[in-house]
Design a protein around this motif. Structure first.
Motif, PDB file in Angstrom:
ATOM      1  N   ILE A   1      -5.016  -0.247  -0.765  1.00  0.00           N
ATOM      2  CA  ILE A   1      -4.228   0.363   0.303  1.00  0.00           C
ATOM      3  C   ILE A   1      -4.764   1.755   0.621  1.00  0.00           C
TER       4      ILE A   1
ATOM      5  N   THR B   1      -7.733   1.770   2.936  1.00  0.00           N
ATOM      6  CA  THR B   1      -7.401   1.595   4.348  1.00  0.00           C
ATOM      7  C   THR B   1      -6.882   2.902   4.949  1.00  0.00           C
TER       8      THR B   1
ATOM      9  N   PRO C   1      -1.937  -6.686  -2.668  1.00  0.00           N
ATOM     10  CA  PRO C   1      -2.955  -5.631  -2.682  1.00  0.00           C
ATOM     11  C   PRO C   1      -2.643  -4.599  -3.755  1.00  0.00           C
TER      12      PRO C   1
ATOM     13  N   ILE D   1      -0.677  -4.408   5.274  1.00  0.00           N
ATOM     14  CA  ILE D   1      -1.462  -4.733   4.073  1.00  0.00           C
ATOM     15  C   ILE D   1      -0.529  -5.473   3.125  1.00  0.00           C
TER      16      ILE D   1
END
Length: 250
Positions: A222, A225, A217, A242
């Protein structure tokens, strides 16, 4: 689309500890995009923090989580200039150099565990304002190494695990006050500019082979989220991994 949907954090004041770092910068930007008034917390990257604050119409504030007086000064300044902090995101961490458990000393381990005490001190300072508002959000940025050991990173993993547990207790104790607390646990964060030493290169290659998606990612993914957790009203005490689909035994 309503303004609540387009700017779900409208009027909220957010403090991002470690806000001038790579991941912190992306978190600051997306929180600002969602309507928050963002305080970019920094310790050593003043120029970067001020530039980012100017970009997002926020505030750069120096905060040393190892100094209670410095924490209080940082909060007092944000409160005086922007209002009570009701969103706290902590991305701070100690840059870890590989060291086996057999070689740990009190000083090395203590440097890592100090970050746990720092997060607790920031939470302690933020909670009265959140309780008064009847609304608050904590997001602690942990790491997959807390549950997926890799030789040499015991101090880092132990500190992340301790702060993660503290965050879950925070969720249990403050939920009735309207405060949520969640954890985001990235694995490897993709950045094509990274220059990795041999140990980290081996770790990176091993992790990539284990991912379901075949890619790591990005910091922006990130950060998205993290922002989602600050706007959720029903998630608390949760750890969101993640990792690109790397299997984690938690």
């Amino acid at each position: 689309m309503s303004s609540a949907q387009t700017a779900p954090l409208e009027g909220r004041v957010a403090l991002v500890v470690g806000g001038a770092g790579r991941l912190g910068r992306e978190i600051c930007r997306i929180l600002a995009d969602r309507g928050a008034i963002v305080a970019v917390g920094y310790r050593g990257s003043e120029d970067a923090a001020r530039a980012l604050a100017a970009e997002i119409d926020g505030l750069a504030v120096r905060i040393d989580v190892n100094d209670d007086d410095a924490i209080d000064r940082a909060f007092a300044r944000v409160e005086a200039e922007r209002g009570s902090v009701t969103v706290v995101v902590d991305t701070a961490h100690v840059e870890s150099h590989p060291r086996a458990v057999a070689d740990l000393d009190r000083e090395f381990l203590g440097e890592h565990l100090a970050a746990v005490q720092g997060f607790a001190a920031v939470a302690r300072r933020a909670l009265p304002g959140m309780r008064d508002a009847g609304w608050g959000r904590f997001v602690y940025v942990s790491g997959a190494l807390m549950s997926r050991p890799y030789a040499g990173f015991s101090a880092y993993g132990a500190a992340k695990a301790a702060a993660t547990t503290l965050t879950r207790y925070l969720a249990a104790e403050e939920g009735r006050a309207g405060v949520t607390a969640n954890i985001v646990a990235p694995g490897r964060v993709f950045d094509p500019a990274d220059e990795l030493d041999e140990t980290r290169r081996e770790l990176s290659d091993m992790l990539l082979a284990r991912t379901a998606l075949g890619e790591f990612p990005t910091a922006a993914q990130i950060a998205a989220t993290v922002a989602d957790l600050t706007t959720s009203s029903h998630l608390t005490g949760q750890t969101v991994w993640i990792t690109g689909g790397e299997p984690i035994i938690a």
